[in-house]
Design a protein around this motif. Sequence first.
Motif, PDB file in Angstrom:
ATOM      1  N   LEU A  37       0.841  -1.189   0.000  1.00 32.64           N
ATOM      2  CA  LEU A  37       0.000   0.000   0.000  1.00 32.64           C
ATOM      3  C   LEU A  37       0.881   1.247   0.000  1.00 32.64           C
ATOM      4  CD1 LEU A  37      -2.621  -1.190   2.640  1.00 32.64           C
ATOM      5  CD2 LEU A  37      -2.874  -1.177   0.142  1.00 32.64           C
ATOM      6  N   ARG A  38       0.477   2.275  -0.742  1.00 35.69           N
ATOM      7  CA  ARG A  38       1.321   3.445  -0.949  1.00 35.69           C
ATOM      8  C   ARG A  38       0.766   4.676  -0.226  1.00 35.69           C
ATOM      9  NH1 ARG A  38       1.144   3.477  -7.335  1.00 35.69           N
ATOM     10  NH2 ARG A  38      -1.022   2.938  -6.789  1.00 35.69           N
ATOM     11  N   LEU A  39       1.682   5.448   0.359  1.00 39.06           N
ATOM     12  CA  LEU A  39       1.290   6.680   1.022  1.00 39.06           C
ATOM     13  C   LEU A  39       0.791   7.701   0.013  1.00 39.06           C
ATOM     14  CD1 LEU A  39       4.218   7.225   3.573  1.00 39.06           C
ATOM     15  CD2 LEU A  39       2.061   5.994   3.920  1.00 39.06           C
ATOM     16  N   GLY A  40      -0.217   8.474   0.434  1.00 43.36           N
ATOM     17  CA  GLY A  40      -0.696   9.578  -0.381  1.00 43.36           C
ATOM     18  C   GLY A  40       0.121  10.838  -0.164  1.00 43.36           C
ATOM     19  N   THR A  41      -0.478  11.985  -0.398  1.00 44.77           N
ATOM     20  CA  THR A  41       0.277  13.235  -0.483  1.00 44.77           C
ATOM     21  C   THR A  41       0.211  14.096   0.776  1.00 44.77           C
ATOM     22  OG1 THR A  41      -1.633  14.332  -1.476  1.00 44.77           O
ATOM     23  CG2 THR A  41      -0.026  13.332  -2.981  1.00 44.77           C
ATOM     24  N   VAL A  42      -0.546  13.671   1.780  1.00 49.32           N
ATOM     25  CA  VAL A  42      -0.688  14.493   2.977  1.00 49.32           C
ATOM     26  C   VAL A  42      -0.712  13.603   4.207  1.00 49.32           C
ATOM     27  CG1 VAL A  42      -3.212  14.500   2.874  1.00 49.32           C
ATOM     28  CG2 VAL A  42      -2.031  16.351   4.068  1.00 49.32           C
ATOM     29  N   ALA A  43      -0.152  14.095   5.290  1.00 53.18           N
ATOM     30  CA  ALA A  43      -0.220  13.415   6.580  1.00 53.18           C
ATOM     31  C   ALA A  43      -0.908  14.353   7.569  1.00 53.18           C
ATOM     32  CB  ALA A  43       1.177  13.053   7.078  1.00 53.18           C
ATOM     33  N   TYR A  44      -1.811  13.805   8.369  1.00 53.88           N
ATOM     34  CA  TYR A  44      -2.498  14.569   9.398  1.00 53.88           C
ATOM     35  C   TYR A  44      -1.902  14.215  10.752  1.00 53.88           C
ATOM     36  CZ  TYR A  44      -5.924  15.249   5.696  1.00 53.88           C
ATOM     37  OH  TYR A  44      -6.539  15.579   4.515  1.00 53.88           O
ATOM     38  N   ARG A  45      -1.344  15.199  11.430  1.00 55.07           N
ATOM     39  CA  ARG A  45      -0.861  15.002  12.795  1.00 55.07           C
ATOM     40  C   ARG A  45      -2.071  15.053  13.714  1.00 55.07           C
ATOM     41  NH1 ARG A  45       0.496  14.266  17.562  1.00 55.07           N
ATOM     42  NH2 ARG A  45       2.129  15.427  18.649  1.00 55.07           N
ATOM     43  N   VAL A  46      -2.306  13.965  14.451  1.00 49.63           N
ATOM     44  CA  VAL A  46      -3.486  13.875  15.302  1.00 49.63           C
ATOM     45  C   VAL A  46      -3.064  13.740  16.768  1.00 49.63           C
ATOM     46  CG1 VAL A  46      -4.998  12.957  13.515  1.00 49.63           C
ATOM     47  CG2 VAL A  46      -3.621  11.380  14.877  1.00 49.63           C
ATOM     48  N   ARG A  47      -3.993  14.058  17.661  1.00 50.39           N
ATOM     49  CA  ARG A  47      -3.691  14.055  19.090  1.00 50.39           C
ATOM     50  C   ARG A  47      -3.498  12.659  19.645  1.00 50.39           C
ATOM     51  NH1 ARG A  47      -7.952  15.645  21.969  1.00 50.39           N
ATOM     52  NH2 ARG A  47      -9.402  16.063  20.278  1.00 50.39           N
ATOM     53  N   ALA A  48      -4.155  11.683  19.031  1.00 49.54           N
ATOM     54  CA  ALA A  48      -4.121  10.334  19.580  1.00 49.54           C
ATOM     55  C   ALA A  48      -4.503   9.340  18.503  1.00 49.54           C
ATOM     56  CB  ALA A  48      -5.085  10.212  20.765  1.00 49.54           C
ATOM     57  N   SER A  49      -4.089   8.112  18.706  1.00 50.57           N
ATOM     58  CA  SER A  49      -4.525   7.012  17.855  1.00 50.57           C
ATOM     59  C   SER A  49      -6.026   6.804  18.026  1.00 50.57           C
ATOM     60  CB  SER A  49      -3.760   5.750  18.257  1.00 50.57           C
ATOM     61  OG  SER A  49      -4.249   4.619  17.586  1.00 50.57           O
TER      62      SER A  49
END
Length: 364
Positions: A37-49
């Motif tokens: 599976l391939r990563l897309g173009t954006v990552a979201y930094r989130v507070r928690a899993s």
Amino acid sequence: MTGVLASHQIEALLQRRAIRTDTPPVEGQVQPASLDLRLGTVAYRVRASFLAGVGRSVADRVAEFEMHRVDLAQGAVLEKGCVYVVPLMEALSLPADIHAIANAKSSTGRLDLLTRVITDGGTEFDRIAQGYDGPLYAEICPRSFSVLVRPGMRLNQIRFRRGRSVLDDAELAALHDAQTLVAGGPAVISEGLGFSVDLSPGPGGLVGWRAKPHTGVIDLDRIGVYDPAEFWDPLHSDRRQLVLDPGAFYILVSREAVHIPPGYAAEMAPYLAMVGEFRVHYAGFFDPGFGHAAAGGAGARGVLEVRCHEAPFVLEHGQTVGRLVYERMSELPRQLYGAGIASNYQGQGLKLSKHFRSADAPDG
């Protein structure tokens, strides 16, 4: 037929758009029994899993927990100790009789990257229900090293199953008698094939590696360039035992050499509390042909990615640390692990991820 789908069956799912992607698959993405599976173009930094939960979408939960977003287009660093959610390039429209399971790739696990797939409506990590129709996301939490990632990088892999055809203990014993599933130790068969840790000193007394707590960034596109001494402490023991420190991450190796015959796949069973307060092996897939081509089926030892939990724990040479569950393939794959597909870890011994210059101890 029931069982794990082989590479050509996965390619058929791609052609039928049961696996959807706007970006054409790349060479080597389809493995003998899995799809990278391939990563897309954006990552979201989130507070928690999190898990989406019944009736909720991952996008809704990201909106709830997002701290900021990171553009991956030119490459970006995912920081150690942070949690990110990355939309993947692949989405699914599974037939009603096919479900899927995901896991981290071997190199991902060896870098202590906690990487799991989540889905809309999902109530479990890495489990995709029959008939699922929707996007896929990777949750990424670098545990030991910060990493530089780009779109298209492949940190996870996914297997597709029609039904389940796990071998029971009697079937597993019969397969071992016919094809020798494990060498270097007795075949311990109980709800799977047990394996143990090798803490006998190798060259220079080396028994394993422990991740250093403060290191630089690892660019996941750079192969064979990093000096192990900058990221790992070598571990030596002449007592054939090792005290695991809570929160530390270790690379060790199995005592047994494992063999996965062509018509089968195997999966590392989940962490079991009864073997100790530690987790072994984030990357739990063993493809058909693992250990099969090496020395005519003599097996390949399994690298163990070990993280200790609440209390220091004494690990002894030969101690059972996990088990492999074998499952029949739906059809025989046209290519096997290690046979012409540039497999990085066929015939391995104690070996760090492919990003580091060779510092592995040979079998023996």
